[in-house]
Design a protein around this motif. Structure first.
Motif, PDB file in Angstrom:
ATOM      1  N   MET A  65       0.901  -1.242   0.195  1.00 55.00           N
ATOM      2  CA  MET A  65       0.254  -0.005   0.039  1.00 55.00           C
ATOM      3  C   MET A  65       0.954   1.114   0.007  1.00 55.00           C
ATOM      4  SD  MET A  65      -3.109  -0.890   2.580  1.00 55.00           S
ATOM      5  CE  MET A  65      -2.110  -1.687   3.817  1.00 55.00           C
ATOM      6  N   GLU A  99      -3.190   5.013   0.131  1.00 55.17           N
ATOM      7  CA  GLU A  99      -4.239   3.563   0.340  1.00 55.17           C
ATOM      8  C   GLU A  99      -4.041   3.413   1.865  1.00 55.17           C
ATOM      9  OE1 GLU A  99      -3.695   0.901  -3.423  1.00 55.17           O
ATOM     10  OE2 GLU A  99      -2.082   1.098  -1.872  1.00 55.17           O
ATOM     11  N   VAL A 100      -2.967   3.627   2.679  1.00 56.94           N
ATOM     12  CA  VAL A 100      -3.087   3.508   4.061  1.00 56.94           C
ATOM     13  C   VAL A 100      -3.683   4.665   4.633  1.00 56.94           C
ATOM     14  CG1 VAL A 100      -1.402   3.759   6.028  1.00 56.94           C
ATOM     15  CG2 VAL A 100      -0.491   2.600   4.252  1.00 56.94           C
ATOM     16  N   LEU A 153      -7.374   3.462   4.174  1.00 61.86           N
ATOM     17  CA  LEU A 153      -7.536   2.198   5.362  1.00 61.86           C
ATOM     18  C   LEU A 153      -7.734   2.867   6.758  1.00 61.86           C
ATOM     19  CD1 LEU A 153      -7.654  -0.759   5.773  1.00 61.86           C
ATOM     20  CD2 LEU A 153      -5.307  -0.751   6.185  1.00 61.86           C
ATOM     21  N   TYR A 178     -11.133   4.169   6.920  1.00 57.23           N
ATOM     22  CA  TYR A 178     -12.137   3.265   6.981  1.00 57.23           C
ATOM     23  C   TYR A 178     -12.413   2.581   8.417  1.00 57.23           C
ATOM     24  CZ  TYR A 178     -14.422  -1.195   6.068  1.00 57.23           C
ATOM     25  OH  TYR A 178     -15.259  -2.461   6.422  1.00 57.23           O
ATOM     26  N   TRP A 194       2.067   3.459  10.068  1.00 58.08           N
ATOM     27  CA  TRP A 194       1.224   2.356   9.388  1.00 58.08           C
ATOM     28  C   TRP A 194       1.869   2.234   7.917  1.00 58.08           C
ATOM     29  CZ3 TRP A 194      -3.736  -0.052  10.444  1.00 58.08           C
ATOM     30  CH2 TRP A 194      -4.339   0.040  11.934  1.00 58.08           C
ATOM     31  N   MET A 251      -3.503  -3.300  -0.654  1.00 57.64           N
ATOM     32  CA  MET A 251      -4.980  -3.219  -0.049  1.00 57.64           C
ATOM     33  C   MET A 251      -5.791  -4.371  -0.436  1.00 57.64           C
ATOM     34  SD  MET A 251      -7.094  -1.060   1.442  1.00 57.64           S
ATOM     35  CE  MET A 251      -6.617   0.554   1.267  1.00 57.64           C
ATOM     36  N   ASP A 283      -8.310  -8.818   1.211  1.00 56.80           N
ATOM     37  CA  ASP A 283      -8.478  -7.235   1.353  1.00 56.80           C
ATOM     38  C   ASP A 283      -8.475  -6.956   2.801  1.00 56.80           C
ATOM     39  OD1 ASP A 283     -10.060  -4.956   1.271  1.00 56.80           O
ATOM     40  OD2 ASP A 283     -11.302  -5.679  -0.157  1.00 56.80           O
ATOM     41  N   ALA A 284      -7.547  -5.781   2.804  1.00 59.62           N
ATOM     42  CA  ALA A 284      -7.026  -5.232   4.155  1.00 59.62           C
ATOM     43  C   ALA A 284      -8.311  -4.919   4.805  1.00 59.62           C
ATOM     44  CB  ALA A 284      -6.095  -4.061   3.944  1.00 59.62           C
ATOM     45  N   ARG A 285      -9.398  -4.313   4.196  1.00 57.06           N
ATOM     46  CA  ARG A 285     -10.474  -3.648   4.904  1.00 57.06           C
ATOM     47  C   ARG A 285     -11.275  -4.825   5.475  1.00 57.06           C
ATOM     48  NH1 ARG A 285     -12.079  -0.673  -0.527  1.00 57.06           N
ATOM     49  NH2 ARG A 285     -11.260  -2.749  -1.211  1.00 57.06           N
ATOM     50  N   ALA A 316      -9.369  -5.836   8.676  1.00 65.32           N
ATOM     51  CA  ALA A 316      -9.524  -5.123   9.769  1.00 65.32           C
ATOM     52  C   ALA A 316     -10.859  -4.887  10.128  1.00 65.32           C
ATOM     53  CB  ALA A 316      -9.412  -3.340   8.931  1.00 65.32           C
ATOM     54  N   VAL A 341      -3.290  -6.529  10.872  1.00 64.25           N
ATOM     55  CA  VAL A 341      -3.205  -6.648   9.215  1.00 64.25           C
ATOM     56  C   VAL A 341      -2.105  -7.425   8.840  1.00 64.25           C
ATOM     57  CG1 VAL A 341      -3.613  -5.288   7.338  1.00 64.25           C
ATOM     58  CG2 VAL A 341      -4.799  -4.310   9.140  1.00 64.25           C
TER      59      VAL A 341
END
Length: 233
Positions: free
Chosen positions: A1, A5-6, A9, A12, A35, A44, A51-53, A56, A72
């Motif tokens: 990422m 993108e971090v 995240l 989010y 991070w 990501m 999917d990192a989301r 998380a 993560v």
């Protein structure tokens, strides 16, 4: 990422758990730098299940503790290890004499699998388990016939008399006597018959394998085949 993108995240995660939100610009910058340093090599999302989301969100749902970058990164490493464990290196398409190109293609395939941009290559089974052998394998076996060439089989016959006699009987359409137990010498199925060596006192001193099975064993094999034929018909 990358940093954007971090940041996305973190935004989010902040919506799901306000404890992670930093209102002070200095603290927010430090959090973003931390991070990014720890998740810079974590994507990501990938086309195949990562999917990192999602990771998380799962942590926030199941853990009472505030999420950390390691929460993560650890699932990502597990994801990589699992994919590499299921990967079997396919044969490269390059010239096998070109060692550098051969190695480069193998390494590139492994990196793509580990990064989640390619699916693991599975080892191709030679048998399907339900429908028997693969049709292509059956055709190849019919074409080859045996892994031992006929000339080599003939050259080995003097050194394997029991096997040569067994193959000759099957080739002539006679029953395979070694498929049944010999009631005379008690040889088990698959084992050649044995003859007794008699000593001067007419006692049995030892046994030696016979090149041909005992006649009673041949008769037993014939009777077994005759009994089985109606059932097969």
């Amino acid at each position: 990422m990358d940093r954007r993108e971090v940041a996305a995240l973190l935004a989010y995660i902040g919506r799901l758990d306000p404890r992670t939100t930093r209102t002070d610009p200095g603290e927010a910058g430090e959090q973003l730098a931390q991070w990014h340093e720890l998740l810079g090599d974590v994507p990501m999302a990938t086309p195949y299940g990562w999917d990192a989301r999602v990771t998380a969100r799962r942590h926030i749902r199941l853990s009472p503790y505030q999420i950390l970058p390691a929460d993560v990164a650890r699932p990502w490493e597990s994801y990589r290890r699992d994919r590499l464990a299921r990967h079997s290196d396919p044969t490269p398409c390059v010239d096998p004499d070109d060692q550098a190109a051969w190695t480069a293609e193998l390494v590139g395939a492994r990196r793509a699998v580990a990064a989640g941009t390619a699916q693991p290559a599975q080892a191709r089974a030679i048998a399907s388990g339900r429908g028997g052998l693969d049709p292509r394998l059956e055709a190849r076996l019919r074409e080859v016939g045996s892994c031992i060439p006929p000339a080599a089989r003939a050259a080995l016959a003097p050194y394997r008399p029991a096997r040569a006699a067994r193959e000759a009987a099957v080739a002539q359409g006679r029953p395979d006597a070694l498929r049944v137990r010999c009631e005379w010498c008690l040889a088990q199925p698959g084992e050649p018959c044995r003859r007794r060596r008699i000593g001067p006192d007419d006692g049995a001193r030892a046994t030696a394998p016979r090149a041909t099975p005992h006649p009673s064993r041949v008769a037993t094999a014939q009777q077994t085949e005759q009994v089985q034929q109606p059932a097969l018909a």
